[in-house]
Structures are given as C-alpha cells and as structure tokens.
Design a protein around this motif. Sequence first.
Motif, short mmCIF file in Angstrom:
data_model
loop_
_atom_site.label_atom_id
_atom_site.label_comp_id
_atom_site.label_asym_id
_atom_site.label_seq_id
_atom_site.Cartn_x
_atom_site.Cartn_y
_atom_site.Cartn_z
N ALA A 1 0.84 -1.19 0.00
CA ALA A 1 0.00 0.00 0.00
C ALA A 1 0.88 1.25 0.00
O ALA A 1 0.65 2.20 -0.76
CB ALA A 1 -0.93 -0.02 1.21
N ALA A 2 1.92 1.25 0.84
CA ALA A 2 2.80 2.40 0.91
C ALA A 2 3.51 2.64 -0.42
O ALA A 2 3.59 3.77 -0.90
CB ALA A 2 3.83 2.18 2.03
N ALA A 3 3.97 1.54 -1.03
CA ALA A 3 4.70 1.67 -2.29
C ALA A 3 3.78 2.19 -3.39
O ALA A 3 4.16 3.03 -4.21
CB ALA A 3 5.30 0.33 -2.69
N LEU A 4 2.53 1.69 -3.41
CA LEU A 4 1.58 2.14 -4.44
C LEU A 4 1.26 3.62 -4.27
O LEU A 4 1.14 4.37 -5.24
CB LEU A 4 0.31 1.29 -4.40
CG LEU A 4 0.47 -0.12 -4.96
CD1 LEU A 4 -0.75 -0.99 -4.64
CD2 LEU A 4 0.70 -0.08 -6.47
N ARG A 5 1.10 4.04 -3.00
CA ARG A 5 0.86 5.47 -2.75
C ARG A 5 2.05 6.28 -3.25
O ARG A 5 1.89 7.29 -3.92
CB ARG A 5 0.66 5.69 -1.25
CG ARG A 5 -0.80 5.74 -0.86
CD ARG A 5 -0.99 6.12 0.59
NE ARG A 5 -2.09 5.32 1.10
CZ ARG A 5 -1.96 4.32 1.94
NH1 ARG A 5 -0.76 4.01 2.42
NH2 ARG A 5 -3.01 3.62 2.32
N GLN A 6 3.22 5.79 -2.94
CA GLN A 6 4.44 6.49 -3.30
C GLN A 6 4.54 6.71 -4.81
O GLN A 6 4.94 7.77 -5.27
CB GLN A 6 5.63 5.67 -2.79
CG GLN A 6 6.98 6.04 -3.39
CD GLN A 6 7.49 7.36 -2.85
OE1 GLN A 6 7.17 7.76 -1.73
NE2 GLN A 6 8.30 8.06 -3.65
N VAL A 7 4.16 5.70 -5.59
CA VAL A 7 4.28 5.85 -7.05
C VAL A 7 3.00 6.38 -7.67
O VAL A 7 2.85 6.41 -8.89
CB VAL A 7 4.69 4.52 -7.74
CG1 VAL A 7 6.05 4.06 -7.26
CG2 VAL A 7 3.63 3.44 -7.51
N GLY A 8 2.05 6.83 -6.83
CA GLY A 8 0.88 7.53 -7.33
C GLY A 8 -0.16 6.67 -8.00
O GLY A 8 -0.82 7.08 -8.96
N ILE A 9 -0.33 5.42 -7.52
CA ILE A 9 -1.44 4.59 -8.01
C ILE A 9 -2.61 4.81 -7.06
O ILE A 9 -2.54 4.43 -5.89
CB ILE A 9 -1.06 3.10 -8.07
CG1 ILE A 9 0.13 2.87 -9.00
CG2 ILE A 9 -2.27 2.25 -8.49
CD1 ILE A 9 -0.18 3.06 -10.47
N ALA A 10 -3.68 5.43 -7.58
CA ALA A 10 -4.81 5.79 -6.73
C ALA A 10 -5.45 4.54 -6.12
O ALA A 10 -5.48 3.47 -6.73
CB ALA A 10 -5.85 6.55 -7.55
N GLU A 11 -5.98 4.75 -4.90
CA GLU A 11 -6.46 3.61 -4.12
C GLU A 11 -7.60 2.86 -4.81
O GLU A 11 -7.75 1.66 -4.63
CB GLU A 11 -6.90 4.10 -2.74
CG GLU A 11 -6.57 3.11 -1.65
CD GLU A 11 -6.52 3.78 -0.28
OE1 GLU A 11 -7.12 3.22 0.62
OE2 GLU A 11 -5.87 4.85 -0.14
#
Lengths: 266, 286, 300
Positions: free
Chosen positions: A148-158
């Motif tokens: 979840a943190a990595a996806l947020r970091q690379v800007g993949i919306a939830e």
Amino acid sequence: MTTLQPSAPPADLPAGSVLSVRGLRKDFTLHTIDGRVVEALHGVDLDVAPGEHVALAGTSGAGKSTLLRCVYRTYLAGGGHIWFRTAAGDLVDVAALPDATVADLRGHEIGYVSQFLKAQPRRSVLTTVASAGTARGMARDAAREAAAAALRQVGIAEHLWDMHATVLSGGQKQRVNIAAGTIAPPRLLLLDEPVSALDPANRSAVLDLIARLERTGTAVLSVFHDLDAIERLATRVVVLGGGRVLASGPPEQILRDSSLPLEVAR
Amino acid sequence: MSTATVAPPAWALKVEGLGRIYGDPSPESVPGTGPESGTVISPATGAVVAAWDVGFEVAPGEALGIIGESGSGKSTVMRCIAGDEDATTGTINLRGVGDGTVDVRTLDPSARRGLRLHQLSAVYQDPAAGLNLDVTAGGNIADPLTAVGWRHYGRIRERAASLLRRVEVPLDRMDDLVRTFSGGMRQRVQIAKALANDPPVLLLDEPTTGLDASVAAGVLDLLRELLEETGVAAVVVSHDFAVIDLLTRRVLVMQHGRVVESGLTDQLLEDPQHPYSQQLVAAARG
Amino acid sequence: MNDQLTARLAGPPPQPGIFDELSKREIRRAMLSGIAIPGYQVPFGSREMPVARGWGSGGLQATLSLVGEDSRLKVIDQGEDAGVNASNLRRLVVSHVGCEEETDTRHADIIQSRHRIPEQPLRDGQVLVLQVPGAEPLAGIVRDMDEQRRMHAEADYAKMWVRLYEDVVHNGLITAAAGYPVLVEGRYIMTPSPIPRWDVPKLDRSEAITVLSAGREKRIFAVPPHTSVVPLTFEDRPFEVEHTPGAACRLCGSADTYIVQEPAADGRFTTWVCSDTDFCRRRRTGDAPAPAQPVQGETA
C-alpha cells in the motif's frame, strides 16, 4: 546444448561486492540469418557493492541492456564470469549455474524490473505488489502494508488497487511493476529503463522510490535512457562503448566528460 | 544392504536417459537418427526412435516445459512418464515412491497404474482421453476419489463441488453429462479430475491446443494460478511458446526425438542458442 | 494305450444320461477354485444341456456335479417348488441320478434356485446353487473383457462406484434391484443371480456354501461358508431391502418375508403372498419360527 563449466572465483575480487563481472563476452549467432554473428560485449569487468547504484551509460547499442540481461541470465554469457555473492555468503557464477539454481536466485536474491509488467492474470494490483513481498519472505500483513505504501508512493490511486493489474494503462503498469520490484528489495536489483513511459510527475515519484533503495543496502545496476535520472540516482556511472567499459566514476565527473559517448537526452 | 536414511531428493520427478523406440529396440536403431540426421527413422532397422536420451528434473512448485513440433517426441516423453506407454530405456523416479529411490519403470503394471491415483496425474489435449463424456462432471471427479477409497456420497460431492468451483465450472452444471459441455469447460473438468487427489506431479499435454483463443486464454490463466497455488511439479508439453512462456520457468526444446537445448524459459525466448530453437522462436514471433 | 488310460481316469463307465464323469469333475474343480478364491469367476467348459442356455443350464451342471444317489434336492423357481421350470429341472436330475426330491429347505442337501434364497436360514452342509444369467458385474460398465479381467485382478472398481454415484445423482438412490452388486470378502465384486435385495444379506456369513454358475458365460464362482458379502453402497446411503409398509402375506400373514403381488379376483394387483411357498406352508402349520419382532408400520 551449452555446457556450463563451474570454476573457482579468483582471489582478487573486491571483498564487499555483491556483483563482480569479469571478462564478460556476448555475441549472438543468428542461425536464421545465414549464421550471422552480432557482437555485443567484448570482455566487461564491473563491480557493484551493497548500497551502491551503478548506472550504465553509453550510446544506443553499446550493450547496456545486454549486460543487464546477461547478469539476469535472460541472455547466456558467451565467456567470462558473473560472480554473485549470495545472502549465505557464497560466491556463485551466474553464468555457469544450473538453470534451476538461477531460477531460485531470481525468486529471492536477484530482481529485474523492466519497463514491461508481466502481471499475473486476474490478480489485483495490491495483491500483485504484496505477493512480490511474500515471495521474498515478508509476512502477509507486512507485505500488504508495504505494498500500500509503495503504491501510494508511485501515485497509483487507491480505487485502482482492487482492479486486475492487466487492465491498467502502460504507465500505471510500469509503476505497479517498480512498486512490486522494490517492496522487498533483493540483494541485487537490475533496472532496465523502468521510467521510460512515465510523465514527469510520476517519473519523479518513481525515482524517489528507487533513491530510497540505497538505504536498504540493495545493490542496483541500472540502465536509464536519460542522464537526468542517472545524475539523480547513481553513485557511480559505468560508460560502455563498443562492448567494452570506456570509463567508470562518480556521475558528476563522468556526465561532464564531453569526450565520452553518452546518449544525449536531458 | 544399506539401510541408512537418505534425505528425500529436492526434485519431485527425475527422468534420465529416457528413450522410446517403435520397432527394433536394439542399439543399431539409434545411429543415423536425431537432429543431425534430420529424421527419427533408423536407416539400419527402420525403427522409429521417437525419443532418445531425454533427461530432466522437476522440483515441487516448478513447471518445466517441453516444446517442439509434432513428431519431436515431446508427447512420447509425457506418455512414457504417465505410464500410458513403456519407455524402451531410461529411468523415471518420483520422490513420492520410495523417496525417489525407485525407478517406476521397474514396478509391475498394476503398481504402475496405481501411481496415477496418488503420485501423478495427466491432462490430455483431448478431454475425451481423460474423461468419460457420458458421465456427469461430478461423476468424472468421483472416479479418482472412489479409486482411493472415498465411500461417502456427500463428501464425494462436496469435494467434487469444491474442485469444480476451483476450475470455475458453474456448479449447476455439476450433474450434467460432460458430453454436453463446451471444449473449454470439458478441459476445466479434466483439470479438476487431475487435481482430485492432490498429486505431487502433474503432466499437461497441449492443455489448450484446439480451444478457441479466448477460451484457451482463460484455461491458461487458471492453470497458471493452480500451478502457483498447489506447489505441484508440472511438466507442460506444448508446441506453443505462448503457453510455455506463461506456465513454465524452464524449458527443453525437442527435435527429432532429442533434446537440442534447455534453459530458463525467458532465456530460451530471448537468446535461443540452437538453430532449431531460433527457428521456433522466430516462427512464434511471426 | 492312451485310450485305456483315459478310460481309467474317467472312472466307471458313465451312466446313460446327460452328463459324463469327466465333465462333472471339471466342474467340481472349478467350484473348488471358486471356493478357494471367494467371488472370483472361474471359467469352465460349459456343456450342452437338455435345457436352453439361459434357462438354468449352468445351475444344472453344477447340481449334476454335486448330487449323489442319497442327496436330497430342492429346486425352486421364484421361491416356488412347484413352478414349471423348477419341477422340470428337479425331475430331470432325479431321473438322471436317482436322488431324492425335497421341498423342505431344512432337509435339502442341495438347493438350486435362480430368483430367491429360501427364507429358512441355510445350515452347515448345505449347498445353494444359483443359476446366473449374467455373471459379470462390470459388463455394463466396460465392454472390453480384457479390461474387465484387469479391473478384477487389480480390484480397480472405481468405475463401478462411479456407476453407483451416477445412479444416485440421476435417481436419488441406487436403483440396482435384482442381482445387486456385492463385495465378497473385501476383494472381488460379484453379481449374485437375480435375487431381490431382500435376499442379499442372506449371503453374508452364511453357514452354507453358495455356488453361482453361469452356463452361457461359462463361469462358476462361489461364496464359502462364513464369508463376508457386503452390498456396495455409500456410507451415507444405507443399503435398503424391499419393503411395502402394511403389506403381508394373505395366506400366512407374514410381513417379515419376501412377498410378491398377485392378481386379486377383480384383476387389480392388491394382494400379497409369500414368494417362498415352502416357508409359507410351514408358517401356516406352525412349523416355522414366528416373526422375530412385531410387524412394524401400520396397515395401509
């Protein structure tokens, strides 16, 4: 069938290196085109230490990607050695290991992130990234949190996390790919143009993510198509030309050396 | 006699020096056949050397591909491992049989057939080869279950339902004759049947050949998930690099009954060494 | 020389009649093999009999091989001693061997039957000969006879179980009625003669020897005394015998015997009688054990 001869590592390898390439040669014999031989690498020596980010530079066709693929064994080395120090402290020659052993190393210790995501079909974005972590030994919950943190970091919306990774756009896939490749960083990470298709904002986010790998002790060997990324991330630049190492040094020195054949893309 | 305990091997299946000759099985039949000769027919005896000197190991959770054109011997190798036919020479060991110390070719025919209950399953290109089309989907799965002693109707149905659910066959089709199923659905039932007793080794012979592209893609996705989840050791025989690429980690290339190259699947696709492998890859790339 | 040897081996000159001593001996050998391997189908050279194959020729050969002049023979057809086939077969054997005719199950040494096993429990020393029209339980499941033999040899009976499974799926229960498949001594699957389910439990751990003989298929098999015979069924689908609530024999009143419908005076099938005429007669004369427990269920 290619016979791979194991041999003992030389005594003069740098003690701390994760990767030590020695005398690596590679050419391609194209049997379908009258046996034409395409030469790619003519004896490359290269070391990467833990926490070090070595970026390969050089003009198109200099052999940068070929070198990465030889290290990952997607290409079979035509000569020389690719010494890799395992987590257990053993020095093994990736160029000569049995296929099954290489496959195991890939699962645990050597990662490869390209611009193309090879996503599992019918698997959600979050699971794709998290399972990359569990595959390298993370606990399930920790892997989901890190994903979840990595996806947020690379800007993949939830709202995309539950979708199948295969339906994402090219740029989104690329970011999922880098998130998966870095969530549980392996000892050696090979990056093959991982930001090539990204817009500036996302590109910057991904570069930030890669920059953090330095702290984890991961050794990185990369190919970027722009010097800007190299300048930002690399601790050392190795310039290839004509299948050989032309120069090696800190980015601020190498990238300003106008005598070196570098791809011009700033 | 040594009775020392030896650790079980890391592989689930090991094949060594496997050969299958149709016709005169004597050594004179072998020279003059193979890729260099461009034929599988012995100039000396006229025998067909369908497979020769084939060897490999497959670990639990690993999928090994065998690729080649029809007549390359890849299906022959699979049938010899499955026990559908007997090899002419070579050894086949399963970790589940005597901790890998027993060449299953030395077992009597009955014991050899018994391996198909617990030790290995096969999925064939033609569902009719692995299924009874005049029996319901559930009944086809009941076959391997009752064969190993299941005698409780309710539990047999529960197990069959859970397997059919796993392969995404709608449960309202469970009591329909397989003959009324589409090709893709039949193949899913065959896969469910093959997995019924959780075999450690799974053999897949052209599992999606003959299916429409979109149907094949669905079956392949399912197989890929199953291979990952179950930890089964799989051998995937196919002429199609797309199938091999999606399902396997390592691959052997066969031509004229011989293995001409082996390697990691991505390496075989990106950097094939043997002229025949290059030809196959070039053809696959169109 | 050879002729003399053959004659010596054959024993005394054959009685004029329908069956020579060598053939009887072969059948006795087949029966002994069958007894040694309970439920296993032993091939034998079925001879021509003065009855058509399929009409008890196998049972007749077995009976002829077993009876002696002092044997008491009972033959029944559908439980009846007086049926046409039963009478003819019994007379044929008696006239050929000179043994005694018997209808009382208790006193018979050999009982030949096709559709029934007597209600009177058989005792030590008796032989029940069953005429079998179809010996192979796997016949309707796989066609290839080599494959049938292989399945028996390896006790590979999954396809039989699939058949039973499919039966329950399609019909809600196992519909097999006459000749219900059984597992003999945990090893071979066997089809009894077309006896009703009612009679199947009587084969289990019987005191008597049961010999099953199929003249057309040329196979003999047997269940020795004290041998387990278990009807094939699923653990959660108990084996059930025929039962009509409230029905009882109109002659002896029994509700604990196998009863069959008979046409009533008005032509409707509403009345019931015992299938076993000998037992029914004894119930009526008080010469048979009373029902073990009161008849359950209320009158319909």
